[in-house]
Write a protein that holds these residues in place. Structure first.
Motif, PDB file in Angstrom:
ATOM      1  N   ILE B  75      21.247  10.867  77.572  1.00  0.00           N
ATOM      2  CA  ILE B  75      22.605  11.186  77.096  1.00  0.00           C
ATOM      3  C   ILE B  75      23.473  11.632  78.271  1.00  0.00           C
ATOM      4  CG2 ILE B  75      23.892  12.922  75.785  1.00  0.00           C
ATOM      5  CD1 ILE B  75      21.936  12.474  73.525  1.00  0.00           C
ATOM      6  N   VAL B  76      22.913  12.417  79.180  1.00  0.00           N
ATOM      7  CA  VAL B  76      23.692  12.844  80.353  1.00  0.00           C
ATOM      8  C   VAL B  76      24.112  11.624  81.171  1.00  0.00           C
ATOM      9  CG1 VAL B  76      23.581  14.083  82.554  1.00  0.00           C
ATOM     10  CG2 VAL B  76      22.669  15.135  80.492  1.00  0.00           C
ATOM     11  N   LEU B  77      23.199  10.695  81.397  1.00  0.00           N
ATOM     12  CA  LEU B  77      23.536   9.508  82.203  1.00  0.00           C
ATOM     13  C   LEU B  77      24.596   8.648  81.512  1.00  0.00           C
ATOM     14  CD1 LEU B  77      20.059   8.393  83.604  1.00  0.00           C
ATOM     15  CD2 LEU B  77      21.955   9.414  84.855  1.00  0.00           C
ATOM     16  N   ALA B  78      24.423   8.437  80.193  1.00  0.00           N
ATOM     17  CA  ALA B  78      25.411   7.618  79.461  1.00  0.00           C
ATOM     18  C   ALA B  78      26.770   8.298  79.455  1.00  0.00           C
ATOM     19  CB  ALA B  78      24.923   7.383  78.029  1.00  0.00           C
ATOM     20  N   ALA B  79      26.757   9.608  79.234  1.00  0.00           N
ATOM     21  CA  ALA B  79      28.031  10.340  79.199  1.00  0.00           C
ATOM     22  C   ALA B  79      28.680  10.366  80.583  1.00  0.00           C
ATOM     23  CB  ALA B  79      27.799  11.762  78.696  1.00  0.00           C
ATOM     24  N   LEU B  80      27.854  10.444  81.629  1.00  0.00           N
ATOM     25  CA  LEU B  80      28.391  10.434  83.001  1.00  0.00           C
ATOM     26  C   LEU B  80      29.101   9.109  83.280  1.00  0.00           C
ATOM     27  CD1 LEU B  80      28.490  11.845  85.826  1.00  0.00           C
ATOM     28  CD2 LEU B  80      26.406  10.576  86.373  1.00  0.00           C
ATOM     29  N   PHE B  81      28.488   8.025  82.850  1.00  0.00           N
ATOM     30  CA  PHE B  81      29.085   6.703  83.049  1.00  0.00           C
ATOM     31  C   PHE B  81      30.399   6.580  82.263  1.00  0.00           C
ATOM     32  CE2 PHE B  81      29.483   2.254  81.655  1.00  0.00           C
ATOM     33  CZ  PHE B  81      29.648   1.657  82.891  1.00  0.00           C
ATOM     34  N   ALA B  82      30.365   6.996  80.998  1.00  0.00           N
ATOM     35  CA  ALA B  82      31.581   6.897  80.159  1.00  0.00           C
ATOM     36  C   ALA B  82      32.683   7.793  80.706  1.00  0.00           C
ATOM     37  CB  ALA B  82      31.241   7.284  78.723  1.00  0.00           C
TER      38      ALA B  82
END
Lengths: 166, 215
Positions: B75-82
């Motif tokens: 979730i951290v990685l996906a949110a970082l990308f978004a």
């Protein structure tokens, strides 16, 4: 607090928050009323202002269409109630209808409203059981509005002056 | 890194950036999703964060971690990308030549940052400069030109338009947009500073170095 509990709480909160953000981007609410109305309708807790709706219906039946639309808009601030949106579209139709020609601008706004009503109705099927109306389904109203903004050979038929408003 | 930071603080910060980055406050609010180019820029940004050691993906996703911890990390990685994509969307002017040049500006700066392979601190400083420059350009310079103003401003805008063979004026935006953009960029930089970094620095720092012969 145990680490797994913190992680579980974090995961749940992140997924819920992320879903909320995705929902906002997908539905594009334009006012805070639409945001709150959309969220309450997701959990089935949304309801219109019945007093304002009754006011709108009274204005509608008295052919006071701008007043009726204002009251309907107040009744359904979040624009989540298909029936109210149907009446708003019908008010646009009746106000825009003319024996010689229709008001295209009002008809187009009516089309937008009836499309919204169809989108809100379960499976896109909307029936309004009101004996004062000649069109009871959103599909009929939409077709009538669409015919009104389309120019074809029937527009030049002189007998159209004897047609009746629905 | 504590579990609370990874599971709660970072996702909340980054998802908030994703939300605010596309929010256009006006009489009728709008949520603007990132363009395809902003997704490319965000990919470059994540690559730069990894390369500098500001982000160690293995500390978020690894076979040795529990499934729950890996879910938090994902979730951290996906949110970082978004969030990165939305920050670029926020800072890129909407139309005209400024949109083109600022996009190129971001792209070149990110590629340059990737190639230069700065360490974590230098990368965060560099990001602050990149985002700060974008913020000033869009919300101070271009927003100033977009305001209804006197004859001198109109002459300057007309001269710019003639000289650049295109329009530089943007649609006027409410003053709150600039403040919101400042908050969004600050939140993103805070989140970037809180990311789990590589303990030994970036990829280049961890790579074996060539030994010079003694004597």
């Amino acid at each position: 607090m145990r680490e797994s509990v913190v992680r579980s709480i974090g995961l749940t909160a992140s997924l819920a928050y992320g879903a909320l953000v995705l929902w906002l981007y997908a539905t594009q609410p334009q006012t805070m009323a639409q945001v709150s109305g959309g969220l309450t309708s997701i959990i089935g807790a949304y309801s219109i202002d019945q007093q304002a709706f009754d006011d709108g219906l009274r204005f509608f039946r008295a052919d006071k269409f701008p007043e009726a639309r204002a009251a309907f808009a107040r009744a359904d601030r979040a624009q989540r109630d298909a029936r109210t949106e149907f009446y708003i579209a019908y008010a646009f139709y009746r106000e825009g209808w003319g024996r010689l020609y229709n008001d295209d601008a009002l008809f187009r706004q009516g089309l937008t409203a009836v499309d919204a009503a169809i989108a809100l109705a379960p499976n896109g099927r909307l029936l309004v059981d009101d004996p004062n109306l000649q069109m009871h389904s959103a599909d009929e109203l939409r077709a009538e509005l669409q015919r009104g903004v389309t120019v074809d050979a029937s527009d030049f038929n002189p007998l159209r002056v004897v047609r009746k408003r629905k | 890194m504590t579990a609370a930071r990874e599971a709660i603080v970072l996702p909340i910060l980054l998802i908030t950036v994703s939300l605010l980055g596309g929010l256009h406050p006006a009489a009728r609010i709008a949520f603007v999703p990132p363009s395809l180019f902003c997704l490319v820029l965000s990919t470059l940004l994540v690559a730069a964060l990894v390369r500098s050691g500001a982000l160690d993906p293995a500390r978020l996703l690894h076979a040795s971690r529990s499934p729950l911890a890996n879910a938090n990390g994902a979730i951290v990685l996906a949110a970082l990308f978004a969030a990165g994509a939305q920050v670029f969307e926020l800072l890129t002017p909407g139309t005209g030549l400024p949109a083109f040049f600022v996009s190129v500006f971001f792209f070149v700066l990110l590629v340059n940052t990737l190639v230069a392979s700065p360490d974590r601190v230098r990368l965060l400083r560099s990001l602050a400069v990149i985002f700060g420059a974008g913020l000033i350009l869009k919300f101070v310079v271009l927003a100033g030109l977009a305001q209804p103003a006197g004859r001198m401003t109109r002459v300057l805008v007309a001269l710019f338009d003639a000289a650049t063979f295109g329009s530089i004026t943007q649609d006027p935006e409410p003053a709150s947009t600039g403040y919101l953009a400042f908050l969004t960029v600050a939140l993103y930089l805070t989140a970037a500073a809180l990311l789990p970094g590589s303990p030994r620095g970036g990829l280049l720092q961890t790579a074996p170095r060539m030994q010079l012969p003694e004597g």
